[in-house]
Scaffold this motif. Structure first.
Motif, PDB file in Angstrom:
ATOM      1  N   PRO A 140       0.816  -1.214   0.000  1.00 44.31           N
ATOM      2  CA  PRO A 140       0.000   0.000   0.000  1.00 44.31           C
ATOM      3  C   PRO A 140       0.851   1.266   0.000  1.00 44.31           C
ATOM      4  O   PRO A 140       1.893   1.316   0.643  1.00 44.31           O
ATOM      5  N   ILE A 141       0.392   2.259  -0.755  1.00 41.37           N
ATOM      6  CA  ILE A 141       1.060   3.564  -0.720  1.00 41.37           C
ATOM      7  C   ILE A 141       0.188   4.630  -0.070  1.00 41.37           C
ATOM      8  O   ILE A 141       0.687   5.573   0.532  1.00 41.37           O
ATOM      9  N   GLU A 142      -1.134   4.477  -0.196  1.00 41.21           N
ATOM     10  CA  GLU A 142      -2.067   5.360   0.493  1.00 41.21           C
ATOM     11  C   GLU A 142      -3.144   4.489   1.128  1.00 41.21           C
ATOM     12  O   GLU A 142      -3.585   3.499   0.526  1.00 41.21           O
ATOM     13  N   TRP A 143      -3.578   4.865   2.329  1.00 37.30           N
ATOM     14  CA  TRP A 143      -4.536   4.029   3.036  1.00 37.30           C
ATOM     15  C   TRP A 143      -5.191   4.788   4.180  1.00 37.30           C
ATOM     16  O   TRP A 143      -4.673   5.791   4.673  1.00 37.30           O
ATOM     17  N   PHE A 144      -6.328   4.280   4.578  1.00 35.79           N
ATOM     18  CA  PHE A 144      -6.963   4.659   5.840  1.00 35.79           C
ATOM     19  C   PHE A 144      -7.696   3.420   6.318  1.00 35.79           C
ATOM     20  O   PHE A 144      -8.671   2.984   5.694  1.00 35.79           O
ATOM     21  N   THR A 145      -7.241   2.824   7.409  1.00 42.06           N
ATOM     22  CA  THR A 145      -7.686   1.467   7.743  1.00 42.06           C
ATOM     23  C   THR A 145      -8.177   1.281   9.177  1.00 42.06           C
ATOM     24  O   THR A 145      -8.456   0.157   9.574  1.00 42.06           O
ATOM     25  N   ASP A 146      -8.286   2.343   9.944  1.00 37.95           N
ATOM     26  CA  ASP A 146      -8.682   2.115  11.328  1.00 37.95           C
ATOM     27  C   ASP A 146      -9.724   3.133  11.785  1.00 37.95           C
ATOM     28  O   ASP A 146     -10.134   4.010  11.037  1.00 37.95           O
ATOM     29  N   GLN A 147     -10.152   2.981  13.015  1.00 38.23           N
ATOM     30  CA  GLN A 147     -11.081   3.891  13.684  1.00 38.23           C
ATOM     31  C   GLN A 147     -12.461   3.915  13.042  1.00 38.23           C
ATOM     32  O   GLN A 147     -13.192   4.894  13.166  1.00 38.23           O
ATOM     33  N   GLU A 148     -12.858   2.848  12.378  1.00 43.04           N
ATOM     34  CA  GLU A 148     -14.174   2.829  11.734  1.00 43.04           C
ATOM     35  C   GLU A 148     -15.273   3.005  12.776  1.00 43.04           C
ATOM     36  O   GLU A 148     -15.261   2.382  13.834  1.00 43.04           O
ATOM     37  N   ASN A 149     -16.217   3.873  12.474  1.00 36.76           N
ATOM     38  CA  ASN A 149     -17.339   4.069  13.386  1.00 36.76           C
ATOM     39  C   ASN A 149     -18.618   4.454  12.642  1.00 36.76           C
ATOM     40  O   ASN A 149     -19.593   4.874  13.261  1.00 36.76           O
ATOM     41  N   ASN A 150     -18.585   4.311  11.319  1.00 39.76           N
ATOM     42  CA  ASN A 150     -19.769   4.668  10.548  1.00 39.76           C
ATOM     43  C   ASN A 150     -19.731   3.952   9.204  1.00 39.76           C
ATOM     44  O   ASN A 150     -18.801   3.205   8.912  1.00 39.76           O
TER      45      ASN A 150
ATOM     46  N   GLU B 283      -7.305   0.888   0.898  1.00 40.61           N
ATOM     47  CA  GLU B 283      -5.884   0.770   0.643  1.00 40.61           C
ATOM     48  C   GLU B 283      -5.668   0.818  -0.873  1.00 40.61           C
ATOM     49  O   GLU B 283      -6.457   0.241  -1.628  1.00 40.61           O
ATOM     50  N   VAL B 284      -4.604   1.487  -1.282  1.00 38.87           N
ATOM     51  CA  VAL B 284      -4.194   1.495  -2.690  1.00 38.87           C
ATOM     52  C   VAL B 284      -2.888   0.749  -2.765  1.00 38.87           C
ATOM     53  O   VAL B 284      -1.881   1.177  -2.179  1.00 38.87           O
ATOM     54  N   LEU B 285      -2.871  -0.396  -3.472  1.00 40.06           N
ATOM     55  CA  LEU B 285      -1.674  -1.229  -3.555  1.00 40.06           C
ATOM     56  C   LEU B 285      -1.010  -1.084  -4.917  1.00 40.06           C
ATOM     57  O   LEU B 285      -1.673  -1.043  -5.961  1.00 40.06           O
ATOM     58  N   VAL B 286       0.317  -1.008  -4.891  1.00 40.66           N
ATOM     59  CA  VAL B 286       1.087  -0.782  -6.119  1.00 40.66           C
ATOM     60  C   VAL B 286       2.259  -1.752  -6.179  1.00 40.66           C
ATOM     61  O   VAL B 286       2.605  -2.426  -5.211  1.00 40.66           O
ATOM     62  N   GLU B 287       2.881  -1.766  -7.338  1.00 39.93           N
ATOM     63  CA  GLU B 287       4.080  -2.583  -7.533  1.00 39.93           C
ATOM     64  C   GLU B 287       5.316  -1.728  -7.349  1.00 39.93           C
ATOM     65  O   GLU B 287       5.352  -0.600  -7.865  1.00 39.93           O
TER      66      GLU B 287
END
Length: 218
Positions: free
Chosen positions: A53-63, A214-218
Motif C-alpha cells: 500500500p502507498i495510500e490508506w486509511f484502515t482504522d477507527q471505523e465508526n460509521n 488501501e491502494v496497492l502498487v508494484e
C-alpha cells in the motif's frame, strides 16, 4: 561388398549413440520448458509479494454509507501523502464492505479528483461479484481486494476510488465502512453521488469523513 559391410557396421555401431543424443536433446528441451515455467511463476509470485500500500486509511471505523443503483461513493487520495512522492504502477485496491441486498457486479474505478470530487474518464477499472460479499454487518463487514487494470499513478496527483453497483436491488444494497472523526486521512476525503456520478457532493459534511481503503502498487 566389403565397403557396404563396413558402412552398415558403422551405422549399426553408431545407432545407439545417436538415439542417446536424441533422447538427451529432448530432455534438454523439457528441462528448458520447466525452467521457463518456474521463472514465469516466480515473477508472478514476486509481483504479488511486492504489492504494497502507498495510500490508506484502515482504522477507527465508526460509521458507514449505503449505496446502489444510481447512488455511487468515492474516496479521494493523493500520491505522496503517506509514502514517497513518485510514480507507481497500480495493482489493486482494498475496501471494507458488506451488503444488505442482492448486489450483482460491483465496479471499482480510479478517476482523477479535486476538491469538488472525481472527474473525467475511468483511468483504471476492476470488478468483484457483489453477491459474494458478506452480509455480516454485526462484525463490520470484511476487507476485499479488487484487482485493477494497469495504470501508472502520477506523483503529487489526487485520484478517487469510485465504487458503484448499478445492477443492485436497492439504493442501499452495498455498504462501505468509514469514519466521521476529525482524525482522518489528510490526503483526501469521501464523496457521494445520487445521479450516477454526474454531480458529486462532499460527504464529509454529512456523516462520513473518509472510507476505509488501501491502494496497492508494484
Amino acid at each position: 561388398m566389403y565397403l557396404y559391410i563396413i558402412i552398415a557396421s558403422n551405422f549399426l555401431c553408431n545407432y545407439p549413440s545417436r538415439e542417446r543424443e536424441l533422447i538427451a536433446t529432448e530432455k534438454m528441451k523439457g528441462n528448458m520448458k520447466k525452467r521457463l515455467i518456474v521463472f514465469l511463476l516466480t515473477i508472478i509470485f514476486i509481483n504479488f509479494i511486492l504489492a504494497s500500500p502507498i495510500e490508506w486509511f484502515t482504522d477507527q471505523e465508526n460509521n458507514h454509507a449505503n449505496f446502489g443503483l444510481d447512488y455511487q461513493m468515492a474516496q479521494s487520495f493523493t500520491i505522496g501523502t503517506l509514502t514517497e512522492n513518485k510514480d507507481y504502477k497500480l495493482i489493486s485496491v482494498k475496501l471494507k464492505l458488506y451488503r444488505n441486498h442482492e448486489v450483482g457486479q460491483v465496479i471499482v474505478s480510479i478517476k482523477e479528483a479535486n476538491a469538488t470530487g472525481p472527474f473525467g474518464p475511468d483511468l483504471s477499472t476492476g470488478t468483484i461479484n457483489g453477491n459474494i460479499i458478506t452480509t455480516d454487518f454485526v462484525n463490520g463487514g470484511e476487507w476485499y481486494e479488487i484487482n485493477m487494470s494497469p495504470y501508472i499513478l502520477q506523483n503529487s496527483t489526487t485520484y478517487a476510488i469510485v465504487v458503484r453497483a448499478p445492477n443492485s436491488d436497492f439504493h442501499s444494497s452495498l455498504t462501505w465502512k468509514g469514519v466521521n472523526l476529525y482524525t482522518n486521512y489528510i490526503g483526501g476525503k469521501e464523496f457521494f453521488s445520487e445521479n450516477s456520478g454526474n454531480i458529486w457532493l462532499d460527504g464529509s459534511n454529512v456523516l462520513i469523513t473518509d472510507f476505509l481503503f488501501e491502494v496497492l502498487v508494484e
